[in-house]
Design a protein around this motif. Structure first.
Motif, short mmCIF file in Angstrom:
data_model
loop_
_atom_site.label_atom_id
_atom_site.label_comp_id
_atom_site.label_asym_id
_atom_site.label_seq_id
_atom_site.Cartn_x
_atom_site.Cartn_y
_atom_site.Cartn_z
N SER A 255 0.82 -1.21 0.00
CA SER A 255 0.00 0.00 0.00
C SER A 255 0.86 1.26 0.00
CB SER A 255 -0.93 -0.01 1.22
OG SER A 255 -1.68 1.20 1.29
N LYS A 256 1.90 1.28 0.84
CA LYS A 256 2.78 2.44 0.92
C LYS A 256 3.56 2.59 -0.38
CE LYS A 256 4.62 5.80 3.38
NZ LYS A 256 3.82 6.92 3.90
N LYS A 257 3.95 1.50 -0.97
CA LYS A 257 4.67 1.53 -2.25
C LYS A 257 3.82 2.22 -3.31
CE LYS A 257 4.06 -1.76 -4.87
NZ LYS A 257 3.13 -2.15 -5.97
N ASP A 258 2.57 1.83 -3.42
CA ASP A 258 1.68 2.43 -4.41
C ASP A 258 1.51 3.92 -4.18
OD1 ASP A 258 1.31 -0.03 -5.64
OD2 ASP A 258 -0.55 -0.48 -4.57
N SER A 259 1.37 4.30 -2.92
CA SER A 259 1.17 5.71 -2.56
C SER A 259 2.39 6.54 -2.94
CB SER A 259 0.88 5.83 -1.07
OG SER A 259 0.83 7.19 -0.67
N LEU A 260 3.59 6.03 -2.65
CA LEU A 260 4.81 6.79 -2.92
C LEU A 260 5.13 6.85 -4.41
CD1 LEU A 260 7.00 5.57 0.07
CD2 LEU A 260 6.14 7.88 -0.30
N LEU A 261 4.88 5.77 -5.13
CA LEU A 261 5.09 5.80 -6.58
C LEU A 261 4.22 6.88 -7.22
CD1 LEU A 261 5.24 2.00 -7.49
CD2 LEU A 261 7.13 3.63 -7.55
N LYS A 262 3.00 7.02 -6.75
CA LYS A 262 2.10 8.05 -7.27
C LYS A 262 2.57 9.43 -6.84
CE LYS A 262 -2.74 9.46 -7.43
NZ LYS A 262 -4.13 9.13 -6.99
N GLN A 263 2.94 9.58 -5.55
CA GLN A 263 3.35 10.88 -5.02
C GLN A 263 4.56 11.44 -5.75
OE1 GLN A 263 4.10 10.85 -0.78
NE2 GLN A 263 5.25 12.77 -0.84
N PHE A 264 5.51 10.56 -6.12
CA PHE A 264 6.74 11.01 -6.74
C PHE A 264 6.76 10.80 -8.26
CE2 PHE A 264 7.91 10.63 -2.31
CZ PHE A 264 8.73 11.74 -2.12
N ALA A 265 5.58 10.57 -8.83
CA ALA A 265 5.44 10.41 -10.29
C ALA A 265 6.38 9.35 -10.83
CB ALA A 265 5.68 11.75 -10.99
N LEU A 266 6.42 8.22 -10.13
CA LEU A 266 7.31 7.12 -10.51
C LEU A 266 6.54 5.90 -11.01
CD1 LEU A 266 9.80 7.33 -7.51
CD2 LEU A 266 10.39 7.74 -9.90
N GLU A 267 5.25 6.03 -11.17
CA GLU A 267 4.42 4.87 -11.53
C GLU A 267 4.87 4.23 -12.85
OE1 GLU A 267 0.02 5.67 -9.84
OE2 GLU A 267 0.88 7.35 -10.97
N ALA A 268 5.29 5.07 -13.80
CA ALA A 268 5.71 4.54 -15.10
C ALA A 268 7.00 3.74 -15.01
CB ALA A 268 5.87 5.69 -16.09
N TYR A 269 7.73 3.92 -13.91
CA TYR A 269 9.02 3.25 -13.74
C TYR A 269 8.97 2.16 -12.67
CZ TYR A 269 10.47 7.43 -16.27
OH TYR A 269 10.58 8.43 -17.19
N ALA A 270 7.77 1.78 -12.25
CA ALA A 270 7.63 0.84 -11.15
C ALA A 270 8.37 -0.48 -11.40
CB ALA A 270 6.15 0.56 -10.88
N ARG A 271 8.33 -0.94 -12.64
CA ARG A 271 8.95 -2.24 -12.95
C ARG A 271 10.31 -2.08 -13.62
NH1 ARG A 271 3.70 -5.85 -14.98
NH2 ARG A 271 2.46 -5.51 -13.08
N SER A 272 10.84 -0.86 -13.59
CA SER A 272 12.16 -0.60 -14.16
C SER A 272 13.24 -0.88 -13.14
CB SER A 272 12.26 0.86 -14.62
OG SER A 272 11.27 1.16 -15.58
N SER A 273 14.47 -1.06 -13.63
CA SER A 273 15.61 -1.18 -12.75
C SER A 273 16.27 0.18 -12.61
CB SER A 273 16.63 -2.19 -13.30
OG SER A 273 17.26 -1.66 -14.46
N VAL A 274 17.18 0.30 -11.66
CA VAL A 274 17.83 1.58 -11.42
C VAL A 274 18.61 2.05 -12.64
CG1 VAL A 274 19.85 0.46 -10.38
CG2 VAL A 274 19.36 2.85 -9.86
N THR A 275 19.11 1.11 -13.44
CA THR A 275 19.90 1.47 -14.61
C THR A 275 19.07 2.17 -15.68
OG1 THR A 275 19.55 -0.72 -15.59
CG2 THR A 275 21.52 -0.42 -14.23
N GLN A 276 17.76 2.07 -15.59
CA GLN A 276 16.88 2.69 -16.58
C GLN A 276 16.37 4.05 -16.15
OE1 GLN A 276 14.41 -1.01 -16.50
NE2 GLN A 276 14.49 -0.87 -18.73
N LEU A 277 16.81 4.53 -14.97
CA LEU A 277 16.34 5.81 -14.45
C LEU A 277 17.39 6.90 -14.68
CD1 LEU A 277 14.21 4.03 -13.07
CD2 LEU A 277 14.47 5.45 -11.03
N SER A 278 16.92 8.11 -14.98
CA SER A 278 17.80 9.26 -15.05
C SER A 278 18.20 9.67 -13.64
CB SER A 278 17.08 10.43 -15.73
OG SER A 278 16.00 10.90 -14.92
N GLY A 279 19.17 10.59 -13.54
CA GLY A 279 19.63 11.03 -12.23
C GLY A 279 18.52 11.64 -11.40
N GLY A 280 17.65 12.43 -12.02
CA GLY A 280 16.57 13.07 -11.29
C GLY A 280 15.56 12.07 -10.75
N TYR A 281 15.18 11.10 -11.58
CA TYR A 281 14.24 10.08 -11.12
C TYR A 281 14.87 9.17 -10.07
CZ TYR A 281 10.51 11.24 -14.37
OH TYR A 281 9.49 11.88 -15.02
#
Length: 260
Positions: free
Chosen positions: A120-146
């Motif tokens: 539940s907390k995971k879902d809330s934080l992914l939405k709060q930080f606009a990370l939902e599109a990257y939920a199933r991504s690895s760290v190597t697929q994220l930019s520095g800001g994300y």
């Protein structure tokens, strides 16, 4: 004066190699953090910022001195103290074999949340930080800001009272830095205390209720940005900072209250 969250009292840290002291990273550092404030710890590289934040995050013990929480040493019950602290390290320590959402759930479980609570907390934080599109991504697929957004989200999984941000905007583009500034401001609105270590003076001036200037392992002064500028007759915090770095005899002027 606001309500006190914790106090560092006469904290020193010396690093040793082969039984010989090789670096005195902190010298007799004392300061108090208040509930719901952003405290900016400012200093050049090597000044002691990361060492101090690591001590508060309980990654390293001090060589001397103590950290008090609820008027007791945190070392009397480190596990209980760690429940109130969220830590965003300078070098991201994200498990590469797990996706972003798996990393968040893992962090929640490590802090004692049930599986249902963690999800539940995971879902809330992914939405709060606009990370939902990257939920199933690895760290190597994220930019520095994300990546930095994720680190803050992970630090909030267990609803801490204090979040330690160690140089969170180093190397980021200006517009990404400003987005993270907004995130830090939101933490304050949620009555979460923030210890922000940075050498960006504009960042500290924009975000901090109080700042501490640290140089060569010692706290030179602590006060609000406005009080420091007024007292030292400077136009901005950068000019105040340079005064203390360049002049070892600059007069110390401290104020303990975040409301002064």
């Amino acid at each position: 004066m606001g309500d006190s969250l914790l106090r560092a009292e006469h904290v020193s840290k010396t690093y040793f190699s082969d039984g010989k002291a090789i670096k005195e990273a902190l010298r007799d550092v004392s300061l108090e953090l208040f509930k719901g404030e952003v405290f900016g710890l400012l200093g050049v590289n090597g000044a002691g910022k990361t060492t101090f934040s690591s001590i508060l995050a309980t990654l390293h013990p001090p060589s001397n001195g103590d950290v008090l929480w609820k008027e007791k040493s945190i070392y009397e019950d480190l596990l209980e103290f760690r429940k109130i602290v969220g830590f965003c390290p300078q070098n991201p320590n994200i498990e590469k074999k797990l996706s972003m959402e798996e990393n968040l759930v893992f962090a929640g479980r490590c802090y004692g949340l049930s599986k249902a609570q963690s999800l539940s907390k995971k879902d809330s934080l992914l939405k709060q930080f606009a990370l939902e599109a990257y939920a199933r991504s690895s760290v190597t697929q994220l930019s520095g800001g994300y990546r930095q957004r994720f680190l803050i989200a992970r630090a909030l999984m267990h609803d801490p009272q204090l979040v330690i941000l160690d140089e969170p905007t180093v190397g980021l583009d200006p517009h990404v830095r400003r987005q993270l500034w907004e995130t830090i401001a939101e933490l304050r609105k949620g009555n979460i205390s923030v210890l922000l270590t940075t050498h960006y003076l504009d960042e500290a001036e924009a975000l901090s209720d109080r700042v501490g200037l640290i140089h060569d392992g010692s706290i030179r002064t602590i006060d609000t940005p406005d009080n420091l500028k007024r007292h030292h007759e400077k136009n901005n915090l950068e000019e105040v900072f340079l005064k203390f770095v360049d002049d070892p005899n600059a007069k110390i002027f401290n104020s303990v209250s975040k409301n002064d």
